[in-house]
Design a protein around this motif. Structure first.
Motif, PDB file in Angstrom:
ATOM      1  N   MET A   1      -1.914  -1.990   1.790  1.00 55.92           N
ATOM      2  CA  MET A   1      -2.326  -2.335   0.435  1.00 55.92           C
ATOM      3  C   MET A   1      -1.822  -3.727   0.082  1.00 55.92           C
ATOM      4  O   MET A   1      -0.853  -4.201   0.648  1.00 55.92           O
ATOM      5  N   GLY A   2      -2.409  -4.340  -0.925  1.00 58.87           N
ATOM      6  CA  GLY A   2      -1.983  -5.647  -1.366  1.00 58.87           C
ATOM      7  C   GLY A   2      -0.663  -5.581  -2.110  1.00 58.87           C
ATOM      8  O   GLY A   2      -0.254  -4.547  -2.615  1.00 58.87           O
ATOM      9  N   THR A   3       0.028  -6.716  -2.188  1.00 55.07           N
ATOM     10  CA  THR A   3       1.349  -6.783  -2.798  1.00 55.07           C
ATOM     11  C   THR A   3       1.338  -6.299  -4.245  1.00 55.07           C
ATOM     12  O   THR A   3       2.219  -5.563  -4.664  1.00 55.07           O
ATOM     13  N   ILE A  34      -3.892  -6.373 -13.738  1.00 54.14           N
ATOM     14  CA  ILE A  34      -3.392  -7.500 -12.968  1.00 54.14           C
ATOM     15  C   ILE A  34      -4.372  -8.659 -13.079  1.00 54.14           C
ATOM     16  O   ILE A  34      -5.553  -8.474 -13.335  1.00 54.14           O
ATOM     17  N   SER A  35      -3.839  -9.840 -12.886  1.00 53.44           N
ATOM     18  CA  SER A  35      -4.670 -11.034 -12.914  1.00 53.44           C
ATOM     19  C   SER A  35      -5.641 -11.008 -11.743  1.00 53.44           C
ATOM     20  O   SER A  35      -5.257 -10.726 -10.606  1.00 53.44           O
ATOM     21  N   SER A  36      -6.909 -11.306 -12.022  1.00 51.45           N
ATOM     22  CA  SER A  36      -7.884 -11.326 -10.925  1.00 51.45           C
ATOM     23  C   SER A  36      -7.536 -12.418  -9.912  1.00 51.45           C
ATOM     24  O   SER A  36      -7.865 -12.300  -8.735  1.00 51.45           O
ATOM     25  N   LYS A  37      -6.820 -13.470 -10.361  1.00 50.58           N
ATOM     26  CA  LYS A  37      -6.418 -14.531  -9.430  1.00 50.58           C
ATOM     27  C   LYS A  37      -5.389 -14.021  -8.430  1.00 50.58           C
ATOM     28  O   LYS A  37      -5.280 -14.554  -7.334  1.00 50.58           O
ATOM     29  N   SER A  38      -4.628 -13.009  -8.808  1.00 45.76           N
ATOM     30  CA  SER A  38      -3.619 -12.475  -7.881  1.00 45.76           C
ATOM     31  C   SER A  38      -4.200 -11.385  -6.992  1.00 45.76           C
ATOM     32  O   SER A  38      -3.527 -10.906  -6.078  1.00 45.76           O
ATOM     33  N   ALA A  39      -5.436 -10.988  -7.257  1.00 44.14           N
ATOM     34  CA  ALA A  39      -6.069  -9.916  -6.479  1.00 44.14           C
ATOM     35  C   ALA A  39      -6.733 -10.505  -5.237  1.00 44.14           C
ATOM     36  O   ALA A  39      -7.848 -11.010  -5.302  1.00 44.14           O
ATOM     37  N   SER A  40      -6.029 -10.452  -4.141  1.00 46.28           N
ATOM     38  CA  SER A  40      -6.543 -10.967  -2.876  1.00 46.28           C
ATOM     39  C   SER A  40      -7.715 -10.106  -2.404  1.00 46.28           C
ATOM     40  O   SER A  40      -7.938  -9.012  -2.918  1.00 46.28           O
ATOM     41  N   PRO A  41      -8.469 -10.580  -1.407  1.00 47.01           N
ATOM     42  CA  PRO A  41      -9.535  -9.735  -0.848  1.00 47.01           C
ATOM     43  C   PRO A  41      -8.990  -8.386  -0.375  1.00 47.01           C
ATOM     44  O   PRO A  41      -9.644  -7.357  -0.524  1.00 47.01           O
ATOM     45  N   CYS A  42      -7.779  -8.367   0.170  1.00 45.12           N
ATOM     46  CA  CYS A  42      -7.160  -7.115   0.614  1.00 45.12           C
ATOM     47  C   CYS A  42      -6.923  -6.185  -0.582  1.00 45.12           C
ATOM     48  O   CYS A  42      -7.208  -4.985  -0.523  1.00 45.12           O
ATOM     49  N   THR A  43      -6.418  -6.745  -1.669  1.00 47.35           N
ATOM     50  CA  THR A  43      -6.179  -5.952  -2.886  1.00 47.35           C
ATOM     51  C   THR A  43      -7.486  -5.366  -3.390  1.00 47.35           C
ATOM     52  O   THR A  43      -7.580  -4.171  -3.681  1.00 47.35           O
ATOM     53  N   ARG A  44      -8.499  -6.199  -3.469  1.00 41.54           N
ATOM     54  CA  ARG A  44      -9.806  -5.736  -3.974  1.00 41.54           C
ATOM     55  C   ARG A  44     -10.398  -4.652  -3.080  1.00 41.54           C
ATOM     56  O   ARG A  44     -10.997  -3.696  -3.557  1.00 41.54           O
ATOM     57  N   ALA A  45     -10.227  -4.794  -1.779  1.00 34.59           N
ATOM     58  CA  ALA A  45     -10.771  -3.814  -0.836  1.00 34.59           C
ATOM     59  C   ALA A  45     -10.031  -2.482  -0.899  1.00 34.59           C
ATOM     60  O   ALA A  45     -10.572  -1.453  -0.496  1.00 34.59           O
ATOM     61  N   ASN A  46      -8.808  -2.502  -1.430  1.00 30.34           N
ATOM     62  CA  ASN A  46      -7.981  -1.300  -1.428  1.00 30.34           C
ATOM     63  C   ASN A  46      -7.777  -0.666  -2.800  1.00 30.34           C
ATOM     64  O   ASN A  46      -6.905   0.189  -2.948  1.00 30.34           O
ATOM     65  N   ASP A  49      -8.113   3.123  -2.678  1.00 33.86           N
ATOM     66  CA  ASP A  49      -6.937   3.718  -2.035  1.00 33.86           C
ATOM     67  C   ASP A  49      -5.744   3.699  -2.980  1.00 33.86           C
ATOM     68  O   ASP A  49      -4.974   4.654  -3.043  1.00 33.86           O
ATOM     69  N   PHE A  50      -5.583   2.584  -3.711  1.00 27.17           N
ATOM     70  CA  PHE A  50      -4.490   2.470  -4.680  1.00 27.17           C
ATOM     71  C   PHE A  50      -4.568   3.592  -5.711  1.00 27.17           C
ATOM     72  O   PHE A  50      -3.576   4.252  -6.007  1.00 27.17           O
ATOM     73  N   ILE A  51      -5.748   3.812  -6.246  1.00 25.64           N
ATOM     74  CA  ILE A  51      -5.929   4.825  -7.286  1.00 25.64           C
ATOM     75  C   ILE A  51      -5.566   6.207  -6.753  1.00 25.64           C
ATOM     76  O   ILE A  51      -4.809   6.950  -7.377  1.00 25.64           O
ATOM     77  N   GLU A  52      -6.067   6.534  -5.576  1.00 27.93           N
ATOM     78  CA  GLU A  52      -5.773   7.844  -4.983  1.00 27.93           C
ATOM     79  C   GLU A  52      -4.300   7.984  -4.620  1.00 27.93           C
ATOM     80  O   GLU A  52      -3.676   9.005  -4.905  1.00 27.93           O
ATOM     81  N   THR A  53      -3.737   6.955  -3.989  1.00 23.07           N
ATOM     82  CA  THR A  53      -2.333   7.000  -3.561  1.00 23.07           C
ATOM     83  C   THR A  53      -1.396   7.076  -4.762  1.00 23.07           C
ATOM     84  O   THR A  53      -0.421   7.834  -4.759  1.00 23.07           O
ATOM     85  N   THR A  54      -1.680   6.290  -5.789  1.00 20.20           N
ATOM     86  CA  THR A  54      -0.821   6.284  -6.967  1.00 20.20           C
ATOM     87  C   THR A  54      -0.882   7.615  -7.699  1.00 20.20           C
ATOM     88  O   THR A  54       0.160   8.164  -8.079  1.00 20.20           O
ATOM     89  N   ALA A  55      -2.066   8.157  -7.889  1.00 27.57           N
ATOM     90  CA  ALA A  55      -2.187   9.462  -8.553  1.00 27.57           C
ATOM     91  C   ALA A  55      -1.433  10.529  -7.763  1.00 27.57           C
ATOM     92  O   ALA A  55      -0.717  11.357  -8.340  1.00 27.57           O
ATOM     93  N   ALA A  56      -1.553  10.499  -6.446  1.00 23.49           N
ATOM     94  CA  ALA A  56      -0.827  11.463  -5.609  1.00 23.49           C
ATOM     95  C   ALA A  56       0.683  11.265  -5.728  1.00 23.49           C
ATOM     96  O   ALA A  56       1.441  12.239  -5.826  1.00 23.49           O
ATOM     97  N   ALA A  57       1.142  10.008  -5.753  1.00 24.31           N
ATOM     98  CA  ALA A  57       2.577   9.723  -5.879  1.00 24.31           C
ATOM     99  C   ALA A  57       3.113  10.186  -7.235  1.00 24.31           C
ATOM    100  O   ALA A  57       4.250  10.664  -7.319  1.00 24.31           O
ATOM    101  N   LEU A  58       2.322  10.060  -8.283  1.00 22.03           N
ATOM    102  CA  LEU A  58       2.759  10.520  -9.605  1.00 22.03           C
ATOM    103  C   LEU A  58       2.995  12.024  -9.596  1.00 22.03           C
ATOM    104  O   LEU A  58       3.853  12.531 -10.323  1.00 22.03           O
ATOM    105  N   GLN A  59       2.252  12.726  -8.753  1.00 22.91           N
ATOM    106  CA  GLN A  59       2.434  14.175  -8.640  1.00 22.91           C
ATOM    107  C   GLN A  59       3.552  14.515  -7.655  1.00 22.91           C
ATOM    108  O   GLN A  59       4.480  15.241  -7.998  1.00 22.91           O
ATOM    109  N   VAL A  60       3.462  14.013  -6.438  1.00 27.04           N
ATOM    110  CA  VAL A  60       4.403  14.391  -5.383  1.00 27.04           C
ATOM    111  C   VAL A  60       5.800  13.810  -5.643  1.00 27.04           C
ATOM    112  O   VAL A  60       6.796  14.521  -5.581  1.00 27.04           O
ATOM    113  N   VAL A  61       5.877  12.526  -5.925  1.00 23.74           N
ATOM    114  CA  VAL A  61       7.161  11.864  -6.156  1.00 23.74           C
ATOM    115  C   VAL A  61       7.606  12.033  -7.607  1.00 23.74           C
ATOM    116  O   VAL A  61       8.761  12.355  -7.880  1.00 23.74           O
TER     117      VAL A  61
END
Length: 159
Positions: A1-3, A34-46, A49-61
């Motif tokens: 994922m992006g930074t 987040i600023s669209s300028k800080s959203a790299s192509p990797c960030t945009r492509a992911n 995944d971010f949404i799914e991973t974060t929602a899962a982390a809010l539950q599991v962690v």
């Protein structure tokens, strides 16, 4: 994922965990901008995944029973600071002072490893009683507290 996405994930799950120390978190939601300028192509492509991973982390962690994550790419110029709001619904009577204390301690702890991480404003509480419950379409009436934590992070595109 992006930074930026990694920062958002590492900055939000600990807050839900802190709130969950004082009660049952039936629902947690984060909204990150987040600023669209800080959203790299990797960030945009992911973003998905971010949404799914974060929602899962809010539950599991974090310990939330249900969770949701939302990402907003903001094209403002000059670029905005990265902002994240964490919402938690805590069932029943919640000890607001203890939640605030736990969240503040968590902010201090996370600040040591996440640059520019800070509480944007005081933690907000809204209480819903049996006389004035919150109606949630998916689950019905909710009684307890809504806890809102507004955070700011220094992202790559922010000035």
């Amino acid at each position: 994922m992006g930074t930026e996405l990694d920062l958002t994930l590492s900055a939000t799950a600990p807050i839900v965990t802190a709130v969950a120390r004082s009660g049952t978190v039936s629902y947690a939601e984060i909204v990150s901008s987040i600023s669209s300028k800080s959203a790299s192509p990797c960030t945009r492509a992911n973003v998905d995944d971010f949404i799914e991973t974060t929602a899962a982390a809010l539950q599991v962690v974090g310990g939330a029973q249900r969770a949701k994550a939302v990402m907003v790419l903001n094209s403002a110029d000059p670029p905005i600071m990265m902002r994240t709001t964490v919402y938690c619904l805590v069932n029943g009577d919640a000890d607001h002072q203890q939640i605030e204390s736990d969240v503040l301690a968590t902010v201090e702890s996370v600040r040591k490893s996440v640059p520019g991480y800070r509480l944007k404003q005081r933690i907000q509480f809204e209480t819903f009683s049996s006389a004035n419950p919150l109606h949630i379409p998916e689950t019905g009436k909710f009684t307890g507290s809504r806890v809102s934590v507004l955070l700011e992070l220094t992202g790559a595109g922010a000035t």
